[in-house]
Scaffold this active site. Sequence first.
Site, mmCIF file in Angstrom:
data_model
loop_
_atom_site.group_PDB
_atom_site.id
_atom_site.type_symbol
_atom_site.label_atom_id
_atom_site.label_comp_id
_atom_site.label_asym_id
_atom_site.label_seq_id
_atom_site.Cartn_x
_atom_site.Cartn_y
_atom_site.Cartn_z
ATOM 1 N N ASP A 205 -38.195 18.142 -15.345
ATOM 2 C CA ASP A 205 -37.713 16.771 -15.525
ATOM 3 C C ASP A 205 -36.254 16.901 -15.932
ATOM 4 O OD1 ASP A 205 -37.215 14.129 -15.937
ATOM 5 O OD2 ASP A 205 -39.003 13.740 -17.127
ATOM 6 N N GLU B 274 -38.843 15.891 -10.485
ATOM 7 C CA GLU B 274 -39.110 14.463 -10.387
ATOM 8 C C GLU B 274 -38.327 13.829 -9.249
ATOM 9 O OE1 GLU B 274 -38.549 10.379 -13.057
ATOM 10 O OE2 GLU B 274 -37.817 12.287 -13.818
ATOM 11 N N ASP C 124 -35.330 13.545 -18.839
ATOM 12 C CA ASP C 124 -36.416 12.668 -19.242
ATOM 13 C C ASP C 124 -35.828 11.518 -20.055
ATOM 14 O OD1 ASP C 124 -39.282 12.095 -19.503
ATOM 15 O OD2 ASP C 124 -38.950 12.489 -21.629
ATOM 16 N N THR D 103 -34.513 8.627 -18.557
ATOM 17 C CA THR D 103 -33.283 8.310 -17.831
ATOM 18 C C THR D 103 -32.693 6.974 -18.271
ATOM 19 O OG1 THR D 103 -34.188 9.502 -15.934
ATOM 20 C CG2 THR D 103 -32.272 8.136 -15.532
ATOM 21 N N ASP E 91 -43.115 15.195 -16.895
ATOM 22 C CA ASP E 91 -42.888 14.738 -18.272
ATOM 23 C C ASP E 91 -43.590 15.628 -19.291
ATOM 24 O OD1 ASP E 91 -41.500 12.245 -17.655
ATOM 25 O OD2 ASP E 91 -43.436 11.438 -17.030
ATOM 26 N N ASP F 33 -29.234 13.621 -12.874
ATOM 27 C CA ASP F 33 -30.633 13.970 -12.618
ATOM 28 C C ASP F 33 -30.753 14.910 -11.430
ATOM 29 O OD1 ASP F 33 -32.747 12.913 -14.235
ATOM 30 O OD2 ASP F 33 -32.239 10.904 -13.598
#
Length: 384
Positions: free
Chosen positions: A160, A86, A163, A165, A305, A61
């Site tokens: 993101d 994010e 997305d 996760t 998102d 991420d």
Amino acid sequence: MSPPSPAMAGLLQALVGASEKAGTIARLCRAEEPLFQLLVAEKSGTDKNRRFLRDFKTLADVLIQEVIKHDLGKEFPELQGHIHGEESNEFKNRQGDTVVVRVCDTPGDTAALLLSVLEPEREAAELLSAAVHRDVTLGDAELASVALSIPTQDLAIWIDPIDSTNEYIGGHEDVAPINGITPAGLCSALVLIGAYDRQTGCPVLGIINEPFYRRDPLTHRWQGRYHWGVAYGDMQLSSLNPPPPRPTPCVVLSRAEGGPVRAALGPLCGDRLCFAAGAGYKMLCVILGLADAYVLSEGSTFAWDACAPHAILRALGGGAVALAGALQARRAGDTSPPPELVYNRPVQGAVGAKRWANQGGLVAYMHPQHLESVLAALATVPGL
């Protein structure tokens, strides 16, 4: 608006290229399962999504987000400071030390920084660094032929990096689709990059990358694919064609969606009420025509998102609206099209991730008649 920058012709290609590099890193991080178990850090404090008892942040991420920021900011300096994600870029290693993850000037320096997280996995750090610094060649003739005149200095970006996760970490690979929609699993882990107008907040350009689209039948390695859309002024372009509407709409929900919403949509959809993980994936189902609408009654999705898939929906003639506001307008007798979600307005008084929550839920749709049918059905639900 400001006059177009000559560099703008390459913005779409640059965003797609960044998403492809991101997808490569996502696959690489999952390829080494023992290593992957070490790459998980629990989200806490103000960055915790209240819908989950436990939520996770992975090195994939953080690294993907920083790679996209680095690559786009380098090619388009006017975007620096306007590329949002994010994730915090702080990652806690096994010794409990906080490492600020970033892309360094050389592969060696980036590998050394990553090794401070991954110690003693030097090979893994070097593999990740090589992927970070590798140039991406798309080989997409259709994409290369697209010329845009969108001024980057008027845009900002929401990322993101992965997305869904939880599905990425869980890694379930063989979840069977139901009516084309996979209810959970690795395929719902997506890379989302969306550009919006800084002044209006309107989404204008979106990329959805599916790193785990399918396995190669010969090598059994994961292969990805991407989709893009542009909706700017009178321009509507996409790598996809708008799907035709169904007579009876199919609506996709989260499994956490409450009983009253399910009951209200039942008579409208019949057996076409479906469930899936990941907000981005559910919006992708609408984009691909696997569903006609995605409904969420809670404020548990965020700007990162929705921005990218919303832009693609707009490019195809659809959109995404705030559910609570749309229902309030309909109950008051306002029959005009509900206002679309925007991405430049933090929630007043909120802190952390909640500043960018899509409060009051949302409806993502492809065809306006299905939006109206969904709103009419949900207008009967108390409390919405």
